[in-house]
Design a protein around this motif. Structure first.
Motif, short mmCIF file in Angstrom:
data_model
loop_
_atom_site.label_atom_id
_atom_site.label_comp_id
_atom_site.label_asym_id
_atom_site.label_seq_id
_atom_site.Cartn_x
_atom_site.Cartn_y
_atom_site.Cartn_z
N LYS A 88 0.83 -1.21 0.00
CA LYS A 88 0.00 0.00 0.00
C LYS A 88 0.86 1.26 0.00
CE LYS A 88 -4.07 -2.00 2.27
NZ LYS A 88 -4.95 -1.96 3.46
N ARG A 89 1.94 1.25 0.79
CA ARG A 89 2.82 2.42 0.82
C ARG A 89 3.49 2.63 -0.53
NH1 ARG A 89 8.33 3.79 2.38
NH2 ARG A 89 8.35 5.81 3.46
N THR A 90 3.89 1.53 -1.17
CA THR A 90 4.47 1.64 -2.51
C THR A 90 3.46 2.23 -3.49
OG1 THR A 90 5.87 -0.29 -2.07
CG2 THR A 90 5.56 0.34 -4.38
N TYR A 91 2.22 1.79 -3.37
CA TYR A 91 1.15 2.32 -4.21
C TYR A 91 0.96 3.81 -3.96
CZ TYR A 91 -3.58 2.94 -6.12
OH TYR A 91 -4.68 3.38 -6.82
N GLN A 92 0.95 4.22 -2.69
CA GLN A 92 0.79 5.64 -2.37
C GLN A 92 1.93 6.46 -2.95
OE1 GLN A 92 0.50 5.77 1.88
NE2 GLN A 92 -1.59 4.96 1.95
N TYR A 93 3.15 5.96 -2.78
CA TYR A 93 4.30 6.70 -3.29
C TYR A 93 4.27 6.79 -4.82
CZ TYR A 93 7.09 7.70 0.84
OH TYR A 93 7.56 8.24 2.01
N TYR A 94 3.78 5.74 -5.46
CA TYR A 94 3.72 5.74 -6.92
C TYR A 94 2.83 6.88 -7.43
CZ TYR A 94 3.21 4.02 -11.70
OH TYR A 94 3.21 3.90 -13.06
N TYR A 95 1.80 7.18 -6.68
CA TYR A 95 0.87 8.23 -7.11
C TYR A 95 1.15 9.58 -6.46
CZ TYR A 95 -2.08 5.06 -9.75
OH TYR A 95 -2.55 4.17 -10.69
N GLY A 98 7.98 7.01 -8.52
CA GLY A 98 7.50 5.85 -9.26
C GLY A 98 8.37 4.61 -9.18
N SER A 99 9.50 4.69 -8.53
CA SER A 99 10.43 3.55 -8.47
C SER A 99 9.87 2.48 -7.54
CB SER A 99 11.80 4.02 -7.99
OG SER A 99 12.29 5.06 -8.78
N PHE A 100 8.87 1.74 -8.03
CA PHE A 100 8.09 0.89 -7.13
C PHE A 100 8.89 -0.29 -6.57
CE2 PHE A 100 7.15 -0.16 -11.56
CZ PHE A 100 7.36 -1.54 -11.62
N ALA A 101 9.83 -0.84 -7.32
CA ALA A 101 10.64 -1.94 -6.78
C ALA A 101 11.52 -1.46 -5.65
CB ALA A 101 11.49 -2.57 -7.89
N TYR A 156 16.57 5.49 -10.63
CA TYR A 156 16.62 5.86 -12.04
C TYR A 156 18.04 5.83 -12.61
CZ TYR A 156 11.76 7.10 -11.44
OH TYR A 156 10.42 7.04 -11.18
N VAL A 157 19.06 5.95 -11.77
CA VAL A 157 20.43 5.84 -12.27
C VAL A 157 20.69 4.43 -12.77
CG1 VAL A 157 22.86 6.00 -11.64
CG2 VAL A 157 21.23 7.65 -10.71
N THR A 158 20.41 3.44 -11.93
CA THR A 158 20.61 2.05 -12.31
C THR A 158 19.71 1.67 -13.49
OG1 THR A 158 21.23 1.45 -10.05
CG2 THR A 158 20.51 -0.34 -11.49
N ALA A 159 18.45 2.11 -13.44
CA ALA A 159 17.51 1.76 -14.51
C ALA A 159 17.96 2.31 -15.86
CB ALA A 159 16.12 2.28 -14.16
N GLU A 196 13.01 -4.84 -19.03
CA GLU A 196 13.63 -3.77 -18.24
C GLU A 196 13.11 -2.40 -18.68
OE1 GLU A 196 16.47 -0.85 -16.73
OE2 GLU A 196 15.90 -1.22 -18.81
N ALA A 197 13.00 -2.19 -19.98
CA ALA A 197 12.52 -0.92 -20.49
C ALA A 197 11.06 -0.69 -20.12
CB ALA A 197 12.70 -0.86 -22.02
N LEU A 198 10.25 -1.75 -20.12
CA LEU A 198 8.85 -1.62 -19.74
C LEU A 198 8.72 -1.20 -18.28
CD1 LEU A 198 5.82 -2.00 -20.28
CD2 LEU A 198 6.11 -4.43 -19.67
N ALA A 199 9.46 -1.87 -17.39
CA ALA A 199 9.42 -1.50 -15.98
C ALA A 199 9.94 -0.08 -15.77
CB ALA A 199 10.25 -2.50 -15.16
N PHE A 200 10.97 0.29 -16.52
CA PHE A 200 11.51 1.64 -16.43
C PHE A 200 10.48 2.67 -16.86
CE2 PHE A 200 15.15 4.57 -18.05
CZ PHE A 200 14.96 5.40 -16.95
N ALA A 201 9.76 2.38 -17.95
CA ALA A 201 8.74 3.31 -18.43
C ALA A 201 7.59 3.46 -17.43
CB ALA A 201 8.21 2.83 -19.78
N VAL A 202 7.12 2.33 -16.88
CA VAL A 202 6.05 2.38 -15.87
C VAL A 202 6.50 3.20 -14.67
CG1 VAL A 202 4.70 0.99 -14.26
CG2 VAL A 202 5.04 0.19 -16.61
N SER A 203 7.76 3.05 -14.28
CA SER A 203 8.30 3.81 -13.16
C SER A 203 8.46 5.29 -13.50
CB SER A 203 9.65 3.21 -12.74
OG SER A 203 10.28 4.01 -11.78
N ALA A 204 9.01 5.58 -14.68
CA ALA A 204 9.32 6.96 -15.04
C ALA A 204 8.08 7.81 -15.24
CB ALA A 204 10.18 6.98 -16.31
N PHE A 205 6.97 7.19 -15.74
CA PHE A 205 5.76 7.95 -16.02
C PHE A 205 4.74 7.86 -14.89
CE2 PHE A 205 7.51 7.18 -20.27
CZ PHE A 205 7.47 8.48 -20.77
#
Length: 494
Positions: free
Chosen positions: A71-78, A82-85, A213-216, A247-256
């Motif tokens: 839930k906290r990860t979900y809250q932070y995502y919004y 966005g770096s959910f992992a 985002y550096v590693t991603a 990797e690019a898909l997860a990065f895009a979901v995180s970045a946007f």
């Protein structure tokens, strides 16, 4: 003299040198463990613990903690990031959330995971993929581990501060494991082994894409190069494209993520794309110049005979060294881009500089091996054409003297840098002798007594935890108010 004779010549010297490097690594870890035993939890750990406690509503079971972390990860995502992992990992395994009483265990864990990442990579590439001896792999890997531990820009934010280490150091080490498993995949026999490795690589690729985002970003660039190489070589195209896509898909979901927009508002308007690229390249090259110290030169000289041995054994031409080195430098510099673009600031947090420094270490290592290989192959081709090339007989006679002269030169070269840029273990021992480490430990214990549940918000906002000087190089300043302001903003989102 045959290649095998030169390799045999190195074996005895490499084994002795490998033993010395292992002993040096273990001895250098003793002061780090002493420092870890004196560290406690930082403000962010208590903020995270308090936020999870609010979500749990009094139920502190492991399952409840897991749901609260989701839930906290979900809250932070919004609402923030966005770096959910990365957010999930640093929440679920937060020491305050798990009820840990000692922070030192987590520092030991991050030391271990950093070292294990390097060892997995070195063993997979040198022993498994290139079929080199374990002693050769040790000589080529251990100096980079020692440099990464002793001259990291901020050990406090890289190992002792759980939130920073979980968000950055852990995923850097995981990226090393990823490339180690990729090397194992290239040599795997049998469908079962390859299937298991594909599953592991896919899961790690997803995690790295949703990490910091550096590693991603750096992983995206490296995997894109792997895709290009797979099409040129016409090998492993499916797995290369699949891993890059995941990797690019997860990065895009995180970045946007919507939370990145809220975070952007806190820092102001984003920088332009071209401005970000030029600034990252400029500052990255400045860091590369600053980090290329006598310590790095000594480490490369230690690896030189083993690098020559590697160049003899591998069936690779090492063509176009300058473009290869330039591309690697660009990937190192790219790690600065996410912060410059999103924050539009001229300073760089030390925890992110840690990743850039470790990336720089990999780049230096790669550039050195590639350059040595290119020179060796050129001289081999010259010998094949003219009968003249590497004076291997002279190398045989000079090898013992080479290590002796290197040891003597190192003792002289070390004398001046020790007075200027001292290794982390030396600074920790100085802090023990001066009593500052004990004073810091007492400060943390006093702060711990004030952090009760009913006043957690006020405590974490008022008490700026000062990090002792011995944790960070002399030329790096640390502003605790930066962290306090960010925590205040995050708490206002709750």
């Amino acid at each position: 003299m045959k290649k095998s004779a030169f390799s045999a010549l190195l074996n005895s010297s490499e084994k002795a040198l490998a033993i010395i490097l292992v002993a040096l690594l273990l001895l250098s870890l003793i002061p780090l463990c002493i420092a870890a035993s004196a560290t406690g939890f930082y403000n962010d750990e208590y903020v995270c613990g308090h936020e999870v406690a609010l979500i749990e509503g009094g139920d502190d079971s492991l399952f409840s903690s897991f749901i609260a972390s989701v839930k906290r990860t979900y809250q932070y995502y919004y609402k923030w990031q966005g770096s959910f992992a990365a957010v999930f990992f640093m929440t679920q395994f937060n020491p305050v959330v798990l009820g840990a009483s000692e922070g030192s265990f987590y520092a030991y864990f991050f030391f271990l995971i950093y070292i294990v990442g390097w060892l997995v990579l070195g063993w997979a590439v040198f022993c498994r993929l290139l079929k080199l001896e374990l002693s050769t792999a040790s000589v080529l890997t251990l100096p980079m581990i020692i440099l990464g531990l002793q001259f990291v820009p901020s050990a406090a934010e890289g190992f002792f501060w759980f939130t920073g280490a979980a968000y950055y150091t852990f995923f850097f080490a995981l990226s090393l494991v990823f490339w180690g498993l990729a090397a194992f995949f290239l040599k795997a026999n049998g469908r079962k082994a390859k299937t298991l490795l594909c599953i592991a690589l896919s899961l790690i690729a997803l995690s790295l894409g949703a990490s910091n985002y550096v590693t991603a970003l750096q992983m995206s660039l490296l995997l894109a190069l792997c895709v290009l190489a797979s099409f040129v070589l016409k090998r492993h195209r499916v797995i290369s494209c699949a891993l890059f896509g995941l990797e690019a898909l997860a990065f895009a979901v995180s970045a946007f993520a919507p939370g990145n927009g809220a975070r952007q508002e806190a820092f102001g308007e984003a920088a332009s794309f071209f401005g970000t690229v030029s600034t990252a390249l400029r500052d990255g090259l400045i860091y590369i110049r600053q980090w290329t110290t006598p310590y790095v030169v000594i480490a490369l000289l230690i690896m030189l005979p083993s690098a020559i041995k590697l160049a003899y054994k591998v069936n690779f031409d090492f063509r176009l060294p300058l473009p290869a080195i330039a591309v690697g430098a660009g990937i190192v510099c790219s790690g600065l881009a996410p912060v410059y673009y999103a924050s539009n600031v001229s300073w760089m947090p030390e925890r992110i500089l840690n990743l850039i420094y470790w990336s720089y270490g990999i780049w230096v290592f790669f550039s050195f091996i590639y350059t040595v290989g290119w020179v060796v192959k050129k001289l081999e081709k010259l010998r094949a054409q003219t009968g003249e090339g590497l004076p291997l007989q002279a190398l045989k006679r000079f090898l013992p003297e080479y290590y002796l002269l290197l040891a003597a030169a190192s003792s002289v070269i070390f004398a001046y840098p020790l007075l200027q840029e001292r290794p982390l273990s030396v600074r920790i021992l100085e802090s023990v002798a001066s009593g500052s480490l004990a004073a810091y430990s007492e400060l943390k214990e006093a702060q711990l007594e004030t952090l009760e549940d009913e006043n957690i918000r006020e405590a974490v906002l008022k008490a700026a935890v000062h990090i002792p000087d011995f944790y960070i190089p002399d030329d790096v300043s640390y502003d605790p108010n930066t962290h306090t302001n960010k925590q205040s903003y995050r708490l206002s989102l709750q």
